[in-house]
Design an enzyme around this catalytic site. Structure first.
Site, PDB file in Angstrom:
ATOM      1  N   HIS A 341      87.085  86.274 -24.305  1.00  0.00           N
ATOM      2  CA  HIS A 341      87.598  86.333 -22.938  1.00  0.00           C
ATOM      3  C   HIS A 341      86.526  86.086 -21.889  1.00  0.00           C
ATOM      4  CE1 HIS A 341      91.227  88.146 -24.729  1.00  0.00           C
ATOM      5  NE2 HIS A 341      91.826  87.779 -23.610  1.00  0.00           N
ATOM      6  N   GLY A 342      85.292  86.340 -22.194  1.00  0.00           N
ATOM      7  CA  GLY A 342      84.272  86.116 -21.177  1.00  0.00           C
ATOM      8  C   GLY A 342      82.888  86.492 -21.647  1.00  0.00           C
TER       9      GLY A 342
END
Length: 490
Positions: A341-342
């Site tokens: 996700h990041g």
């Protein structure tokens, strides 16, 4: 009619503008799609003409979203298609494994460079106390999604679950298919390529069922998510500046915002594909109804959770290596999901805490299984799951780990109940929209199915009226700038 501005208009349509990407909730996209569909319908039975036309539109769409990075997508398709074709020519198991490894390393290296290079360099710099200057990198939109699609394709060819695409054009069509290109759902080649071979037209119910999904998706994203985000952003941009109650409303608001934003995109993507005659898998199934974290991940971002299960959790051992390894594999899989996700520690923490939650869920299963079905237990379990998920969304959304802690601490130490009435009076529309989406979310599944069926069977004048009402709502609620989808950054 003034044609003097025509060259400028055409130039704008053919030029990438980073500040205004082409997204599903923009008016320009729908103008282009309305022009696209009649030509698509004319070419539907001429497979190669249809392939070339859709690929060209998909690449144009991606160019308008991410500029010249569309060439990176094309390069990925070329490499993986040749590797997949080479795998069927090689009988040696070791040779096939080397080809899989080559493809996965190339895909993950490209993803890692754009998405994680600065993260790892920054942490290395912190350890050696150097003078690090971040690299000037722009993350290509949707790279995480199409990278996972290409990996699953290569692995499935290796496992002989699917045959490689007959032609590079078919594979590029699959990888660049514009409804699912920039924010999912993550499409599996084993489900998509057979549909491409059949090349069938959409039925009446599919066309209007797709239109219903598009309408619901637009309402979720362009009406609800974008509006309630305005207040939520105030809370997350100034942690500690608001009372505990106001902060709590921001947390609950973001919990619904990210659902409406992402599931709204998925609804539109699935609806667009359905109108074109392709069925994409469901990506959200009312996740906040879940009575456990395990159930939540069966309902939330289903295409990602099943991808992680099939290509991470099971390959590292799944539940085949004993209890401890099962728990460890759950934890590692969710850590990878968080990192996907990041590139930040807050996402790793978010994924790790979901991993711990899944472990606790499994540890408690011998007790909770005896209570399933009891109304009081289902209600308590559902509330506990929703609270846990919502608190973790704070770390997902906040600018930093510290900001997330400040917001949560404020909720528990400075609740300020005297703010409730003024909040309702001042944020009346926000409260109405939140009440509406929460109520709709928790309605029985049959009600949602009935609404879709009634729309499909309704006279055309009723469908047109609903469509016009939605357009008017979008116009009334729209801000000056089109707000990109939250998952564009992933």
């Amino acid at each position: 009619m003034d044609f003097s501005s025509l060259p400028q208009t055409l130039g704008s349509l053919l030029t990438y503008h980073r500040e205004s990407p082409l997204i599903f909730s923009s008016g320009l996209f729908w103008v282009l799609f309305v022009c696209f569909m009649p030509l698509y319908a004319l070419m539907r039975r001429r497979k190669w003409q249809m392939l070339v036309f859709v690929i060209a539109f998909s690449l144009y769409f991606y160019y308008k979203c991410s500029g010249w990075f569309f060439l990176l997508l094309v390069s990925t398709s070329v490499i993986d298609w040749f590797i997949s074709r080479a795998m069927v020519q090689i009988e040696s198991s070791a040779g096939r494994k080397w080809l899989v490894a080559l493809s996965v390393v190339i895909s993950l290296s490209v993803l890692g460079f754009f998405k994680y290079a600065n993260f790892f360099l920054w942490n290395w710099n912190s350890m050696v106390e150097g003078n690090f200057q971040p690299l000037t990198l722009i993350l290509p939109v949707g790279i995480s999604f199409y990278t996972f699609q290409s990996i699953s394709y290569i692995v499935d060819v290796y496992r002989k679950r699917i045959a490689p695409a007959d032609t590079w054009g078919e594979y590029l069509f699959f990888l660049s298919f514009f409804p699912a290109l920039v924010a999912g759902p993550i499409v599996r080649a084993e489900n998509f390529l057979p549909q491409l071979k059949k090349n069938r037209r959409a039925s009446h119910s599919e066309i209007f069922g797709g239109l219903w999904l598009i309408i619901t998706g637009v309402v979720k994203k362009a009406v609800i998510a974008d509006y309630i985000a305005q207040y939520n952003d105030l809370i997350f941009n100034s942690p500690g500046a608001y009372s505990g109650f106001e902060s709590l409303m921001g947390v609950i608001g973001y919990t619904m915002q990210i659902y409406c934003d992402f599931s709204g995109y998925s609804d539109m993507a699935i609806g667009l594909a359905l109108i074109m005659g392709f069925r994409l898998s469901i990506n959200f199934n009312f996740p906040y109804k879940s009575k456990s974290l395990t159930e939540f991940w069966r309902r939330w971002h289903i295409s990602l959770s099943t991808w992680l299960r099939d290509y991470v959790y099971i390959p590292i051992g799944g539940n085949r290596k004993g209890t401890f390894r099962t728990y460890l594999n759950n934890f590692l899989t969710m850590l990878i999901g968080g990192l996907w996700h990041g590139a930040a520690w807050k996402f790793i923490f978010w994924g790790g805490m979901h991993g711990i939650g899944l472990i606790v869920n499994k540890l408690c299963r011998p007790i909770t299984s005896r209570l399933d079905g009891k109304t009081w237990f289902d209600l308590a379990a559902g509330c506990l799951t929703l609270i846990y998920v919502s608190l973790l969304w704070v770390f997902f959304r906040a600018e930093s780990f510290t900001d997330a802690v400040v917001i949560i601490r404020t909720i528990f130490t400075d609740f300020a109940p005297q703010c409730i009435i003024p909040f309702i009076q001042f944020r009346t529309l926000w409260v109405i929209l939140m009440t509406f989406i929460i109520t709709v979310h928790f309605l029985p599944q049959d009600w949602h199915d009935t609404a879709a069926t009634l729309f499909i069977r309704a006279p055309w004048i009723v469908r047109l009226l609903i469509f016009l009402i939605v357009i008017q709502l979008v116009v009334e609620f729209s801000s000056a700038d089109v707000t990109p989808f939250i998952y564009f950054q992933f």
